[in-house]
Design a protein around this motif. Structure first.
Motif, mmCIF file in Angstrom:
data_model
loop_
_atom_site.group_PDB
_atom_site.id
_atom_site.type_symbol
_atom_site.label_atom_id
_atom_site.label_comp_id
_atom_site.label_asym_id
_atom_site.label_seq_id
_atom_site.Cartn_x
_atom_site.Cartn_y
_atom_site.Cartn_z
ATOM 1 N N ASN A 185 2.312 1.661 -3.429
ATOM 2 C CA ASN A 185 1.303 2.173 -4.365
ATOM 3 C C ASN A 185 1.088 3.674 -4.186
ATOM 4 N N LYS A 204 1.709 6.465 -7.061
ATOM 5 C CA LYS A 204 0.642 7.376 -7.481
ATOM 6 C C LYS A 204 1.098 8.824 -7.370
ATOM 7 N N ARG A 262 0.833 -1.209 0.000
ATOM 8 C CA ARG A 262 0.000 0.000 0.000
ATOM 9 C C ARG A 262 0.865 1.256 0.000
#
Length: 169
Positions: A148, A152, A145
């Motif tokens: 990610n 992003k 997570r």
């Protein structure tokens, strides 16, 4: 409050023994009265050699536990116990006690030095230990997570930079 050198500590001790008051010494050296009282008691008990030890002393977890137990189990004062063991300040023992309680009544030894930048290799987990497998999977999910989110954000920064550039014809 300023930090005192060993020479200043010895000066304070000798001036106190010559009759100078603790209040005057506190004003002169810009330190708390309790610091001077502690210093005097420490030097009376252990002598001047207690100041000559190296600056960053190592205290083993077993010794820390023994000292903490003297305070918590035998109901002795923090100052008295710190002086008995020759700690440079009673604040050290206060910090140990606080850390001991925060960590579920276990001694946690701080790792010294800089942490490695490379990630550690994952140790194989026993397939029969369900709790360990779940813990390992939770850690992996958290790591993925975070990765990610980073990607992003990076993609958004690159896209914003492209949008700012003038278009070529």
């Amino acid at each position: 409050m300023s930090k005192l050198t060993n020479d200043q500590r010895l000066e304070i001790y000798h001036k106190r023994k010559q009759g100078m008051t603790i209040s005057d010494l506190a004003k002169l050296y810009n330190v708390n009265k309790h610091t001077i009282e502690y210093l005097i008691r420490l030097l009376d008990r252990h002598g001047e050699d207690v100041l000559r030890k190296r600056k960053n002393r190592y205290y083993s977890p077993e010794l820390k536990l023994e000292i903490i137990n003297k305070v918590s189990m035998e109901h002795r004062s923090i100052n008295e116990t710190a002086i008995e063991y020759g700690l440079s300040s009673h604040g050290i023992l206060c910090n140990w006690m606080k850390s001991y309680k925060e960590n579920g009544y276990t001694i946690v030894e701080k790792k010294r030095g800089r942490s490695p930048t490379m990630s550690k290799k994952v140790k194989p987990v026993d397939p029969n230990d369900k709790d360990a497998i779940i813990r390992q999977k939770d850690e992996e999910i958290l790591r993925l997570r975070a990765e990610n989110e980073y990607l992003k954000t990076l993609r958004a920064v690159v896209q914003a930079r492209k949008d700012r550039q003038p278009k070529k014809k």
